[in-house]
Design an enzyme around this catalytic site. Structure first.
Site, mmCIF file in Angstrom:
data_model
loop_
_atom_site.group_PDB
_atom_site.id
_atom_site.type_symbol
_atom_site.label_atom_id
_atom_site.label_comp_id
_atom_site.label_asym_id
_atom_site.label_seq_id
_atom_site.Cartn_x
_atom_site.Cartn_y
_atom_site.Cartn_z
ATOM 1 N N LYS A 124 0.262 -17.760 -10.352
ATOM 2 C CA LYS A 124 1.055 -17.309 -9.200
ATOM 3 C C LYS A 124 0.841 -18.247 -8.009
ATOM 4 O O LYS A 124 1.783 -18.524 -7.254
ATOM 5 C CB LYS A 124 0.686 -15.867 -8.834
ATOM 6 C CG LYS A 124 1.639 -15.288 -7.816
ATOM 7 C CD LYS A 124 1.616 -13.785 -7.771
ATOM 8 C CE LYS A 124 2.672 -13.277 -6.790
ATOM 9 N NZ LYS A 124 2.400 -11.899 -6.376
ATOM 10 N N ASN A 151 3.637 -20.054 -5.637
ATOM 11 C CA ASN A 151 3.639 -19.859 -4.187
ATOM 12 C C ASN A 151 3.429 -21.174 -3.448
ATOM 13 O O ASN A 151 4.040 -21.416 -2.404
ATOM 14 C CB ASN A 151 2.539 -18.860 -3.779
ATOM 15 C CG ASN A 151 2.914 -17.431 -4.130
ATOM 16 O OD1 ASN A 151 4.088 -17.094 -4.246
ATOM 17 N ND2 ASN A 151 1.921 -16.585 -4.317
ATOM 18 N N GLY A 167 0.829 -1.205 0.000
ATOM 19 C CA GLY A 167 0.000 0.000 0.000
ATOM 20 C C GLY A 167 0.861 1.250 0.000
ATOM 21 O O GLY A 167 0.584 2.227 -0.715
ATOM 22 N N GLU A 183 -0.015 -16.275 4.997
ATOM 23 C CA GLU A 183 -1.178 -16.393 4.106
ATOM 24 C C GLU A 183 -1.368 -17.853 3.658
ATOM 25 O O GLU A 183 -1.954 -18.096 2.608
ATOM 26 C CB GLU A 183 -1.007 -15.445 2.918
ATOM 27 C CG GLU A 183 -0.991 -13.983 3.361
ATOM 28 C CD GLU A 183 -1.026 -12.980 2.206
ATOM 29 O OE1 GLU A 183 -1.977 -12.174 2.126
ATOM 30 O OE2 GLU A 183 -0.093 -13.008 1.393
HETATM 31 P P1 NAP Z 1 1.537 -5.772 5.081
HETATM 32 O O1 NAP Z 1 2.801 -4.985 5.033
HETATM 33 O O2 NAP Z 1 1.274 -6.633 6.275
HETATM 34 O O3 NAP Z 1 0.334 -4.739 4.899
HETATM 35 C C1 NAP Z 1 -1.000 -5.020 5.193
HETATM 36 C C2 NAP Z 1 -1.573 -3.783 5.855
HETATM 37 O O4 NAP Z 1 -2.981 -3.933 6.023
HETATM 38 C C3 NAP Z 1 -0.991 -3.499 7.236
HETATM 39 O O5 NAP Z 1 -0.533 -2.162 7.302
HETATM 40 C C4 NAP Z 1 -2.178 -3.689 8.156
HETATM 41 O O6 NAP Z 1 -2.135 -2.844 9.266
HETATM 42 C C5 NAP Z 1 -3.309 -3.302 7.245
HETATM 43 N N1 NAP Z 1 -4.619 -3.747 7.750
HETATM 44 C C6 NAP Z 1 -4.963 -4.960 8.264
HETATM 45 N N2 NAP Z 1 -6.252 -4.955 8.660
HETATM 46 C C7 NAP Z 1 -6.735 -3.708 8.381
HETATM 47 C C8 NAP Z 1 -7.983 -3.071 8.578
HETATM 48 N N3 NAP Z 1 -9.018 -3.728 9.145
HETATM 49 N N4 NAP Z 1 -8.132 -1.781 8.187
HETATM 50 C C9 NAP Z 1 -7.097 -1.098 7.643
HETATM 51 N N5 NAP Z 1 -5.862 -1.656 7.453
HETATM 52 C C10 NAP Z 1 -5.699 -2.940 7.822
HETATM 53 O O7 NAP Z 1 1.414 -6.690 3.815
HETATM 54 P P2 NAP Z 1 1.964 -6.411 2.323
HETATM 55 O O8 NAP Z 1 3.318 -6.982 2.191
HETATM 56 O O9 NAP Z 1 1.748 -4.994 1.995
HETATM 57 O O10 NAP Z 1 0.989 -7.348 1.493
HETATM 58 C C11 NAP Z 1 -0.379 -7.024 1.290
HETATM 59 C C12 NAP Z 1 -0.966 -8.028 0.305
HETATM 60 O O11 NAP Z 1 -0.306 -7.853 -0.945
HETATM 61 C C13 NAP Z 1 -0.713 -9.491 0.690
HETATM 62 O O12 NAP Z 1 -1.780 -10.294 0.292
HETATM 63 C C14 NAP Z 1 0.525 -9.853 -0.087
HETATM 64 O O13 NAP Z 1 0.636 -11.245 -0.348
HETATM 65 C C15 NAP Z 1 0.288 -9.080 -1.378
HETATM 66 N N6 NAP Z 1 1.520 -8.771 -2.095
HETATM 67 C C16 NAP Z 1 2.529 -8.109 -1.462
HETATM 68 C C17 NAP Z 1 3.695 -7.825 -2.172
HETATM 69 C C18 NAP Z 1 4.840 -7.097 -1.526
HETATM 70 O O14 NAP Z 1 5.880 -6.954 -2.183
HETATM 71 N N7 NAP Z 1 4.744 -6.635 -0.284
HETATM 72 C C19 NAP Z 1 3.806 -8.220 -3.502
HETATM 73 C C20 NAP Z 1 2.751 -8.898 -4.113
HETATM 74 C C21 NAP Z 1 1.603 -9.160 -3.404
HETATM 75 P P3 NAP Z 1 -1.403 -3.346 10.622
HETATM 76 O O15 NAP Z 1 0.029 -3.525 10.246
HETATM 77 O O16 NAP Z 1 -1.663 -2.223 11.535
HETATM 78 O O17 NAP Z 1 -2.065 -4.629 10.994
#
Ligand code: NAP
Length: 294
Positions: free
Chosen positions: A177, A181, A11, A261
């Site tokens: 994908k 995974n 995000g 996940e």
């Molecule tokens: P992350 O860093 O854990 O981010 C998820 C965010 O969602 C956290 O900031 C979390 O906040 C927030 N969240 C959880 N519950 C919420 C709610 N009820 N309201 C508002 N915010 C909420 O994970 P990520 O790495 O960004 O990955 C996110 C998704 O994208 C996953 O499914 C992942 O597999 C996919 N993805 C990620 C990447 C990558 O490079 N990072 C690449 C491809 C796909 P808190 O931390 O406060 O709980």
């Protein structure tokens, strides 16, 4: 305004790349601060200071990007979705499968789209987001009304100058994908090693062939393009070699003490097997072992 739900690694990457002033994070109910400030370390060049406001619902929203983890997505959307007009497109970025379908089934009349991305982002410390790998993003519709919003959603995401494509068969892309995974992540988490090291490990060598056999049967039952177990194994091993030094997100989650996940990767395949009457003992074993690590 482009709204982002989930101010985590992915995000924050999108928020930093989309034009300033046109992007905001969706606040949690208890959120009181006005904005979120952090540094983005781009692929090249010096760190950039990023300031993203929390969304003011009185501003019209053209797109809702969802970057929560798969297991949090429905619960994160449920309390806020009524605040967005019913024609706001929702683009889901979760890995694996299962959570996207749950969103589309829960809000079937909304324009729901799914994205899969090879962009990489992580947060090694508070206040710093690293754009760790350049990739591409594919977006496709999951609901009927999602189709109407596909071109516009892709154009809005492309304002980031990241590479974004419209994909007519997003489910097939998500499956491709998922296969990778399912064949890499759990092994790296259980063996606590980088991607490439699984390939020579006896535990991997014992289970990869029956695992691919299960996946091949599940793909046929799900009316996905048929792929032999051997072809699936080749695809997994090509990626494991190409990303040999990388730490998978599942291993990173275990090392950081976060939930994985797994329920949306090998766990999804177990549930699918139950639906189709196909035995999935290897997916089940991998799911259970990863859950024990948590
Ligand atoms: P992350 O860093 O854990 O981010 C998820 C965010 O969602 C956290 O900031 C979390 O906040 C927030 N969240 C959880 N519950 C919420 C709610 N009820 N309201 C508002 N915010 C909420 O994970 P990520 O790495 O960004 O990955 C996110 C998704 O994208 C996953 O499914 C992942 O597999 C996919 N993805 C990620 C990447 C990558 O490079 N990072 C690449 C491809 C796909 P808190 O931390 O406060 O709980």
């Amino acid at each position: 305004m482009i709204a982002i739900l989930g101010a985590g690694s992915l995000g924050r990457l999108w928020a930093a790349k989309l034009p300033a002033g046109q992007v905001a994070f969706v606040p949690r109910p208890e959120q009181s601060a006005k904005q979120l400030a952090y540094k983005l370390r781009p692929l090249q060049g010096p760190d950039e200071q990023v300031i993203v406001p929390w969304l003011d619902y009185s501003q019209p929203t053209s797109l809702l990007i969802v970057t929560t983890k798969a297991g949090d997505t429905v619960n994160a959307l449920a309390p806020i979705l009524a605040r967005f007009p019913s024609d706001t497109p929702i683009v889901l970025f979760q890995n694996g499968l299962g959570s996207q379908q749950r969103v589309a089934e829960t809000w079937p009349d909304r324009p729901v789209l799914a994205a899969t991305t090879t962009e990489g982002a992580n947060r090694p410390e508070a206040g710093l987001t690293i754009h760790a790998g350049q990739g591409e993003t594919w977006v496709g519709a999951l609901t009927t009304t999602g189709k109407i919003h596909l071109t516009n959603s892709v154009s809005l995401l492309a304002l980031s100058s990241l590479t974004v494509h419209a994909e007519q068969d997003i489910l097939s892309k998500l499956w491709q994908k998922l296969i990778i995974n399912a064949g890499i992540n759990a092994f790296t988490a259980i063996l606590n090693c980088p991607n490439g090291e699984i390939l020579a490990h006896p535990f991997y060598l014992q289970w990869i062939s029956p695992l691919c056999d299960e996946i091949s049967k599940l793909m046929s039952a799900s009316r996905q393009k048929e792929q032999s177990a051997k072809a699936i194994q080749n695809a997994i091993e090509t990626v494991a070699r190409r990303t040999a030094r990388n730490t998978s997100s599942m291993r990173a989650d275990i090392l950081a003490g976060r939930n994985t996940e797994i329920d949306f990767i090998n766990g999804y395949l177990v549930r699918l097997g139950q639906d189709y009457g196909i035995d999935t003992p290897v997916n089940q074993m991998l799911t259970e072992q990863v859950k024990q690590l948590n």
